[in-house]
Design a protein around this motif. Sequence first.
Motif, PDB file in Angstrom:
ATOM      1  N   ARG A 104      -8.436   1.499  -9.325  1.00  0.00           N
ATOM      2  CA  ARG A 104      -8.029   0.348  -8.521  1.00  0.00           C
ATOM      3  C   ARG A 104      -6.665   0.597  -7.858  1.00  0.00           C
ATOM      4  O   ARG A 104      -6.486   0.413  -6.660  1.00  0.00           O
ATOM      5  N   SER A 105      -5.701   1.081  -8.641  1.00  0.00           N
ATOM      6  CA  SER A 105      -4.350   1.229  -8.072  1.00  0.00           C
ATOM      7  C   SER A 105      -4.278   2.379  -7.066  1.00  0.00           C
ATOM      8  O   SER A 105      -3.533   2.308  -6.088  1.00  0.00           O
ATOM      9  N   VAL A 156      -5.658   0.862  -3.884  1.00  0.00           N
ATOM     10  CA  VAL A 156      -4.690  -0.044  -3.251  1.00  0.00           C
ATOM     11  C   VAL A 156      -3.617   0.783  -2.555  1.00  0.00           C
ATOM     12  O   VAL A 156      -3.253   0.509  -1.410  1.00  0.00           O
ATOM     13  N   TYR A 176      -6.449  -4.381   5.406  1.00  0.00           N
ATOM     14  CA  TYR A 176      -5.804  -5.336   4.489  1.00  0.00           C
ATOM     15  C   TYR A 176      -6.870  -6.156   3.766  1.00  0.00           C
ATOM     16  O   TYR A 176      -6.741  -6.456   2.581  1.00  0.00           O
ATOM     17  N   GLU A 207      -7.504  -6.494  -0.193  1.00  0.00           N
ATOM     18  CA  GLU A 207      -7.525  -7.801  -0.872  1.00  0.00           C
ATOM     19  C   GLU A 207      -8.692  -7.918  -1.854  1.00  0.00           C
ATOM     20  O   GLU A 207      -8.577  -8.600  -2.859  1.00  0.00           O
ATOM     21  N   THR A 233      -5.126  -7.663  -4.544  1.00  0.00           N
ATOM     22  CA  THR A 233      -3.727  -7.756  -4.107  1.00  0.00           C
ATOM     23  C   THR A 233      -3.707  -8.530  -2.792  1.00  0.00           C
ATOM     24  O   THR A 233      -4.549  -8.299  -1.933  1.00  0.00           O
ATOM     25  N   SER A 234      -2.750  -9.401  -2.616  1.00  0.00           N
ATOM     26  CA  SER A 234      -2.721 -10.206  -1.401  1.00  0.00           C
ATOM     27  C   SER A 234      -2.054  -9.444  -0.267  1.00  0.00           C
ATOM     28  O   SER A 234      -1.278  -8.515  -0.492  1.00  0.00           O
ATOM     29  N   ARG A 235      -2.368  -9.868   0.944  1.00  0.00           N
ATOM     30  CA  ARG A 235      -1.775  -9.219   2.104  1.00  0.00           C
ATOM     31  C   ARG A 235      -0.249  -9.414   2.115  1.00  0.00           C
ATOM     32  O   ARG A 235       0.497  -8.509   2.463  1.00  0.00           O
ATOM     33  N   GLU A 280       1.729  -9.588  -0.386  1.00  0.00           N
ATOM     34  CA  GLU A 280       2.337  -8.655  -1.339  1.00  0.00           C
ATOM     35  C   GLU A 280       2.439  -7.259  -0.720  1.00  0.00           C
ATOM     36  O   GLU A 280       3.459  -6.574  -0.840  1.00  0.00           O
ATOM     37  N   LEU A 281       1.372  -6.858  -0.023  1.00  0.00           N
ATOM     38  CA  LEU A 281       1.365  -5.513   0.574  1.00  0.00           C
ATOM     39  C   LEU A 281       2.392  -5.415   1.704  1.00  0.00           C
ATOM     40  O   LEU A 281       3.120  -4.425   1.811  1.00  0.00           O
ATOM     41  N   LYS A 314       5.789  -5.044   0.351  1.00  0.00           N
ATOM     42  CA  LYS A 314       6.057  -3.666  -0.114  1.00  0.00           C
ATOM     43  C   LYS A 314       6.358  -2.727   1.046  1.00  0.00           C
ATOM     44  O   LYS A 314       7.188  -1.830   0.931  1.00  0.00           O
ATOM     45  N   GLN A 337       6.051   0.916  -0.168  1.00  0.00           N
ATOM     46  CA  GLN A 337       4.800   1.592   0.189  1.00  0.00           C
ATOM     47  C   GLN A 337       5.015   2.339   1.492  1.00  0.00           C
ATOM     48  O   GLN A 337       5.777   1.912   2.352  1.00  0.00           O
TER      49      GLN A 337
END
Length: 310
Positions: free
Chosen positions: A30-31, A34, A82, A86, A90-92, A94-95, A98, A104
Amino acid sequence: EEAAQEAAFDATVAADERIEPRDWMPEAYRSTLVRQIAQHAHSEIIGMQPEANWITRAPSLRRKAILMAKVQDEAGHGLYLYSAAETLGTSRDELLDKLHTGRQKYSSIFNYPTLTWADVGAIGWLVDGAAITNQVPLCRCSYGPYARAMVRVCKEESFHQRQGYELLLTLSRGTEAQHAMAQDAVDRWWWPSLMMFGPPDDESSHSAQSMAWKIKRHSNDELRQRFVDICVPQAEALGLTLPDPDLVWNEDRGHYDFGSIDWTEFREVLKGNGPCNEQRINRRRRAHEEGAWVREAAAAHAAKHGKAGR
Ligand code: FAQ
């Protein structure tokens, strides 16, 4: 239970079937997704900047309409990506946070300046060409939403690549000054385009695991070689040269040999020291701040009509 879930995950990957958002997946899978999908999404929206620089100065209405459509497509690609991220929880917001705080990455290539109109052509031919070479195999990525987003992205990228090639061909066959402009753009974009594929395989920290999970289907060096092999005959057809004296057909390997890449430059760009890193991220932050009222209005509208705001 966990062992059974892991076995089901492994079997799905082994059978070349897709993992879907509600399926169990290892946290590291998953990570990794992302990380890669977010970096890809950020690249699409930061990648709008270098070319948007030329929209107001396009040499004709036709060229301007084409370029506007291309830059708009890139915004769309960012949105598909995005959305795919999601589905992993993870929400947009939050991204984007980062990206704006430098936690990121986005692709190294978008930290180079677009100095002349010919750069629009070189980006289309080389940068979009490299993007397609990297992304066609991602259409078979084990994670369903990412793989499906890539199918549409790749179709649009091929149009982008063709427009760049056609633009460069026109310049190359134009006046002497236009030809020189096209050659100069190719000279500046060639090496950074090769860096888009990432570090050499023996320094690529994520490749082995990502290939085992069938997120990546080929290594960075394999895709880079494929791209070089595609570009050489295209450069000949364009009547332009690639800025590498070591570029030569290797009969034994059945591939072109090419010169060594300046990995120091790549690492510097990743550290934030490329020619345009600061400009790109500042402009992105400002665009985000200036768009706050749109997000607030959309949320207020959704709340008023009884839908959950996002
Ligand atoms: N720039 O272990 P690996 C486009 C980082 S196309 C910056 O090999 P991985 C279309 C990497 O994140 C461009 N960073 O990593 C367009 C990792 O750092 P971390 C976007 C890079 O993930 C055209 C570290 O180095 N396309 O936007 C770069 O297995 C025109 C170690 O590397 C995609 O993102 C780089 N070039 O392989 C738009 C495609 N290379 O996270 C507008 C999807 C590596 O550990 C205009 N992504 N790094 O801190 C991928 O296929 C992969 O993520 C790779 C890297 C191949 C990029």
